[in-house]
Design a protein around this motif. Structure first.
Motif, mmCIF file in Angstrom:
data_model
loop_
_atom_site.group_PDB
_atom_site.id
_atom_site.type_symbol
_atom_site.label_atom_id
_atom_site.label_comp_id
_atom_site.label_asym_id
_atom_site.label_seq_id
_atom_site.Cartn_x
_atom_site.Cartn_y
_atom_site.Cartn_z
ATOM 1 N N TYR A 60 0.839 -1.591 0.032
ATOM 2 C CA TYR A 60 -0.281 -0.191 0.552
ATOM 3 C C TYR A 60 0.549 1.253 0.308
ATOM 4 O O TYR A 60 0.670 2.307 -0.590
ATOM 5 N N ARG A 61 1.725 1.010 0.561
ATOM 6 C CA ARG A 61 2.980 2.556 1.372
ATOM 7 C C ARG A 61 3.364 2.410 -0.316
ATOM 8 O O ARG A 61 3.585 3.775 -0.458
ATOM 9 N N ASN A 62 3.941 1.231 -1.312
ATOM 10 C CA ASN A 62 5.201 1.694 -2.407
ATOM 11 C C ASN A 62 3.501 2.117 -3.354
ATOM 12 O O ASN A 62 4.568 3.146 -4.282
ATOM 13 N N MET A 63 2.470 1.732 -3.422
ATOM 14 C CA MET A 63 1.847 2.024 -4.358
ATOM 15 C C MET A 63 0.859 4.245 -3.888
ATOM 16 O O MET A 63 1.224 4.479 -5.167
ATOM 17 N N ILE B 75 2.740 7.859 -11.586
ATOM 18 C CA ILE B 75 3.532 6.858 -12.777
ATOM 19 C C ILE B 75 1.730 6.163 -12.461
ATOM 20 O O ILE B 75 0.706 5.820 -11.636
ATOM 21 N N PRO B 76 1.729 5.759 -13.987
ATOM 22 C CA PRO B 76 0.330 4.792 -13.565
ATOM 23 C C PRO B 76 -0.280 3.858 -12.898
ATOM 24 O O PRO B 76 0.438 2.404 -13.316
ATOM 25 N N PRO C 255 -4.406 3.551 -4.789
ATOM 26 C CA PRO C 255 -4.651 2.977 -3.897
ATOM 27 C C PRO C 255 -5.645 3.741 -2.673
ATOM 28 O O PRO C 255 -5.449 4.740 -2.701
ATOM 29 N N ILE C 256 -6.545 3.011 -1.763
ATOM 30 C CA ILE C 256 -7.620 3.356 -1.144
ATOM 31 C C ILE C 256 -7.165 3.641 -0.015
ATOM 32 O O ILE C 256 -7.212 4.248 0.307
ATOM 33 N N PHE D 285 -5.483 0.272 3.130
ATOM 34 C CA PHE D 285 -5.297 -1.118 3.388
ATOM 35 C C PHE D 285 -6.312 -0.955 4.694
ATOM 36 O O PHE D 285 -5.421 -0.777 5.574
ATOM 37 N N LYS D 286 -6.018 -2.273 5.488
ATOM 38 C CA LYS D 286 -6.432 -3.055 7.093
ATOM 39 C C LYS D 286 -6.280 -4.643 6.614
ATOM 40 O O LYS D 286 -6.231 -5.356 6.159
ATOM 41 N N GLU D 287 -5.310 -4.334 7.949
ATOM 42 C CA GLU D 287 -4.067 -5.922 8.648
ATOM 43 C C GLU D 287 -3.879 -6.399 6.825
ATOM 44 O O GLU D 287 -2.729 -6.221 6.359
ATOM 45 N N ASN D 288 -4.650 -7.800 5.819
ATOM 46 C CA ASN D 288 -3.932 -8.154 4.801
ATOM 47 C C ASN D 288 -4.521 -8.184 3.999
ATOM 48 O O ASN D 288 -4.583 -8.554 2.899
ATOM 49 N N ILE D 289 -5.652 -6.971 3.265
ATOM 50 C CA ILE D 289 -6.460 -6.599 2.453
ATOM 51 C C ILE D 289 -5.832 -5.190 2.121
ATOM 52 O O ILE D 289 -6.091 -4.223 3.117
ATOM 53 N N LEU D 290 -5.622 -5.089 0.754
ATOM 54 C CA LEU D 290 -5.014 -4.048 0.465
ATOM 55 C C LEU D 290 -6.752 -3.695 -0.808
ATOM 56 O O LEU D 290 -7.203 -4.684 -1.499
ATOM 57 N N VAL D 291 -7.525 -2.253 -0.503
ATOM 58 C CA VAL D 291 -8.505 -1.536 -1.665
ATOM 59 C C VAL D 291 -7.757 -1.057 -2.320
ATOM 60 O O VAL D 291 -6.883 0.131 -2.407
ATOM 61 N N MET D 292 -8.450 -0.912 -3.760
ATOM 62 C CA MET D 292 -7.518 -0.043 -4.443
ATOM 63 C C MET D 292 -8.825 0.039 -6.111
ATOM 64 O O MET D 292 -9.698 -0.927 -6.040
#
Length: 237
Positions: A98-101, A109-110, A114-115, A117-124
């Motif tokens: 998430y932080r990289n994104m 960068i295209p 990223p919206i 993240f919570k625990e092991n879930i990344l929302v984008m």
């Protein structure tokens, strides 16, 4: 919520709690099913309360391949505290992606936006049309391959100089081709340019892209030459 309850049966208690958090915060309202499967995660198509399509990357908690990823974290000042349990390592890995994104997105960068993240879930952001995700570069070649090659080399250059990041796993399998626009995905392996293995990973990224386009008939620049243009010195220095 009915669809959410049905899908949630597949997940661990940690993941279910994270999904409940995202529902409570009105980030998602429904999960519509799996749209991609990787070694360490699955990508789900979801809907926000206002009907916007989202992509949820859910990392599998007990995955032995995470042991191989320590080298992408060691030396990165942003992730000094490496977790001692599977859960901590996986959540750290999700946080890292998430932080990289965020860093790459802010640098222009295209990539999918990223919206949260919570625990092991990344929302984008979901990249695709209707309910179908955009194809990988491997699956759908751009009409102008020379232009696509130049664009990706430019992305690598801008990522290095504007975001101070190296993707670390760049290839035709980690780039989407959506209506002739390329989006870079899978950012968990990205490292900052000061990491001990940064030069090695940058050289590999350039080499992977060069091999792919060369096989498809594009006249490419020498890998060492591209590396020198980006870094200002050769890989051997």
């Amino acid at each position: 919520m009915k669809k959410y309850r049905k899908v949630s049966r597949e997940f661990s208690k940690h993941t279910i709690n994270a999904l409940r958090y995202l529902v409570k915060k009105k980030i998602i309202s429904q999960m519509l099913g799996v749209i991609a499967v990787g070694k360490e995660s699955r990508i789900f198509l979801a809907l926000s309360p206002n009907g916007e399509k989202l992509a949820l990357k859910i990392y599998q908690i007990e995955n032995p391949s995470f042991k191989q990823h320590v080298r992408y974290i060691l030396g990165d000042y942003r992730f000094r505290k490496l977790g001692s349990t599977w859960w901590k390592i996986v959540t750290l890995w999700c946080s890292k992606e998430y932080r990289n994104m965020v860093r790459a997105y802010r640098a222009g960068i295209p990539i999918p936006k990223p919206i949260i993240f919570k625990e092991n879930i990344l929302v984008m952001e979901f990249i695709g049309e209707n309910y179908t995700p955009a194809p990988l570069l491997k699956e759908k070649l751009p009409q102008n391959l020379e232009k696509a090659y130049d664009n990706i080399i430019k992305i690598i250059y801008n990522l290095y100089h504007k975001a101070e990041l190296i993707h670390g796993d760049l290839s035709e399998y980690n780039i989407l081709n959506f209506n002739e626009k390329l989006y870079v995905i899978d950012w968990s392996s990205a490292v900052n340019i000061y990491a001990p293995n940064a030069r090695e990973l940058l050289f590999r990224d350039i080499k992977n892209i060069s091999i792919f386009f060369s096989k498809n008939g594009v006249k490419i620049k020498p890998v060492e030459s591209v590396f020198r243009e980006i870094v200002g010195e050769s890989i051997s220095q």
